[in-house]
Design a protein around this motif. Structure first.
Motif, mmCIF file in Angstrom:
data_model
loop_
_atom_site.group_PDB
_atom_site.id
_atom_site.type_symbol
_atom_site.label_atom_id
_atom_site.label_comp_id
_atom_site.label_asym_id
_atom_site.label_seq_id
_atom_site.Cartn_x
_atom_site.Cartn_y
_atom_site.Cartn_z
ATOM 1 N N ARG A 50 0.823 -1.213 0.000
ATOM 2 C CA ARG A 50 0.000 0.000 0.000
ATOM 3 C C ARG A 50 0.858 1.264 0.000
ATOM 4 O O ARG A 50 0.489 2.260 -0.621
ATOM 5 N N THR A 53 2.418 1.633 -3.552
ATOM 6 C CA THR A 53 1.426 1.998 -4.572
ATOM 7 C C THR A 53 0.696 3.295 -4.232
ATOM 8 O O THR A 53 -0.329 3.600 -4.839
ATOM 9 N N THR A 54 1.204 4.037 -3.270
ATOM 10 C CA THR A 54 0.726 5.375 -2.859
ATOM 11 C C THR A 54 -0.628 5.349 -2.164
ATOM 12 O O THR A 54 -1.260 6.390 -2.007
ATOM 13 N N LEU A 55 -1.106 4.199 -1.724
ATOM 14 C CA LEU A 55 -2.367 4.144 -0.998
ATOM 15 C C LEU A 55 -2.187 4.526 0.475
ATOM 16 O O LEU A 55 -3.159 4.879 1.147
ATOM 17 N N ILE A 70 7.506 8.042 -4.391
ATOM 18 C CA ILE A 70 6.164 7.718 -3.900
ATOM 19 C C ILE A 70 5.485 8.905 -3.224
ATOM 20 O O ILE A 70 4.259 8.905 -3.061
ATOM 21 N N ARG A 74 3.362 11.132 -7.121
ATOM 22 C CA ARG A 74 2.316 10.122 -6.944
ATOM 23 C C ARG A 74 1.494 9.903 -8.213
ATOM 24 O O ARG A 74 1.209 8.767 -8.599
ATOM 25 N N LYS A 75 1.096 10.964 -8.892
ATOM 26 C CA LYS A 75 0.255 10.823 -10.081
ATOM 27 C C LYS A 75 0.998 10.101 -11.200
ATOM 28 O O LYS A 75 0.437 9.215 -11.855
ATOM 29 N N ARG A 78 1.335 6.387 -10.326
ATOM 30 C CA ARG A 78 0.095 5.623 -10.488
ATOM 31 C C ARG A 78 -0.198 5.307 -11.949
ATOM 32 O O ARG A 78 -0.817 4.278 -12.254
ATOM 33 N N ARG A 79 0.227 6.168 -12.856
ATOM 34 C CA ARG A 79 -0.011 5.907 -14.276
ATOM 35 C C ARG A 79 0.874 4.793 -14.818
ATOM 36 O O ARG A 79 0.632 4.292 -15.917
ATOM 37 N N THR A 82 0.089 -1.024 -11.732
ATOM 38 C CA THR A 82 -1.254 -1.535 -11.487
ATOM 39 C C THR A 82 -1.203 -2.405 -10.248
ATOM 40 O O THR A 82 -0.164 -3.015 -9.942
ATOM 41 N N ARG A 107 -9.195 4.924 -18.412
ATOM 42 C CA ARG A 107 -7.773 5.235 -18.592
ATOM 43 C C ARG A 107 -7.517 6.146 -19.778
ATOM 44 O O ARG A 107 -6.374 6.409 -20.142
ATOM 45 N N PRO A 156 1.388 -1.482 -17.766
ATOM 46 C CA PRO A 156 2.161 -0.838 -16.706
ATOM 47 C C PRO A 156 3.627 -1.255 -16.738
ATOM 48 O O PRO A 156 3.993 -2.238 -17.404
#
Length: 324
Positions: A50, A53-55, A70, A74-75, A78-79, A82, A107, A156
């Motif tokens: 988490r 994956t920036t959660l 991270i 972040r954006k 995330r792109r 997955t 997407r 990804p």
């Protein structure tokens, strides 16, 4: 040239009040490989995923994934990744094809491109015949494949699989293993968490063992097994009293237990000389050991030696405080 890094983490920390979940985790994952993170429930596996994956935001430490920080990027990160969790996240009211088209549109793909990509993925994951059926009619293995396909609508750089075969039967698990192997052959990096030790043994180029929020060992499967022993001597004991006595006496030398069968396993180099010496040491009167067997060391032995208990696959994610 040095192989580029897909994941690089230094000193990751995470706590909830007095509960320390991660206590300074370092990770290095090379691109185009499978990295398996093993550990018991509550060890920090899911929290690590988490954060990467920036959660979740870490309390300390730094990490880069797919070349992006991270915290600061972040954006962009995330792109390029997955994440597939323990349970398939598909819309059961839509068909498999509709699920993939929807993901493509989300997407940013134009509708014709999203439809074309959906067809490619249905074929790739052996779901073409089921593509026009509602996902509610799919088996567990089919849903997992559809879930993974949805994460590949836009290819990804790094795929995070958090216990991807949880709840699947052996045949479906083996099918997923084939899919994961095929993905890596295309250059994708896979970061895998699992409690199925044979899964890590089958798939991972390198394996990390996490326990109590710390990485306690790392290496290839062969390297980790060699830390425990080249082989394991399994002793079937005469009775319960003998089993309990030798378990206490041998203490941390025991790397395998099977109480129901009264079996204890101890490390050996596999040579006849060492096996004879162990038998003479453990059962000098030749009355306590009914029979013995010699086995190659397994990741189960590694897990027990490093964490103090055998792996017990569970379908529960690590529990975090409410509201996190």
């Amino acid at each position: 040239m040095a192989q580029p890094l897909a994941v690089e983490a230094r000193g990751l920390e995470k706590s909830y009040g007095d509960l320390t979940v991660l206590a300074g985790v370092d990770l290095t994952v090379h691109s185009g490989t499978v990295y398996g993170l093993l550990g018991p429930n509550g060890a920090g596996k899911t929290t690590t995923v988490r954060i990467l994956t920036t959660l979740l935001r870490p309390d300390g430490g730094q990490a880069r994934v797919a070349g992006f920080d991270i915290e600061r990027e972040r954006k962009s990160l995330r792109r390029n990744i997955t994440l597939t969790g323990q349970y398939a996240a598909v819309d059961e009211l839509q068909t498999g094809e509709e699920n993939l088209i929807m993901m493509g549109r989300l997407r940013g793909l134009p509708r014709p491109d999203a439809r074309r990509r959906a067809g490619e993925l249905l074929e790739r994951f052996d779901l073409t015949e089921a593509g026009r059926r509602r996902a509610s009619t799919y088996s567990g293995g089919m849903r997992r494949r559809l879930d993974l396909a949805a994460g590949l609508v836009v290819p990804p750089s790094v795929i995070f699989l958090d216990e991807p075969t949880t709840g699947l039967d052996l045949r479906s698990r083996q099918g997923m293993w084939q899919v994961i192997g095929d993905l890596v052959s295309t250059g994708v990096t896979v970061f895998l968490t699992t409690q199925y030790l044979e899964e890590a043994d089958q798939l991972a180029d390198r394996i990390g063992v996490i326990d109590g929020g710390k990485l306690v060992a790392e290496g290839t499967s062969a390297e980790l097994k060699s830390q425990v022993a080249d082989a394991r001597l399994d002793l079937t004991l005469a009775d319960r009293a003998t089993y309990d006595h030798l378990h206490r006496t041998l203490d941390d030398r025991v790397v395998h237990t099977d109480p129901a069968r009264l079996v204890l396993g101890v490390p050996t180099d596999g040579s006849a000389r060492h096996v004879r010496a162990l038998l003479d040491e453990i059962d000098p009167n030749r009355s306590q050991v009914n029979k013995f067997g010699l086995h190659n060391a397994t990741l189960d032995d590694v897990f027990l030696a490093l964490t103090g208990h055998p792996a017990e696959p569970s379908h529960d994610e690590e529990k975090e405080p409410a509201g996190v």
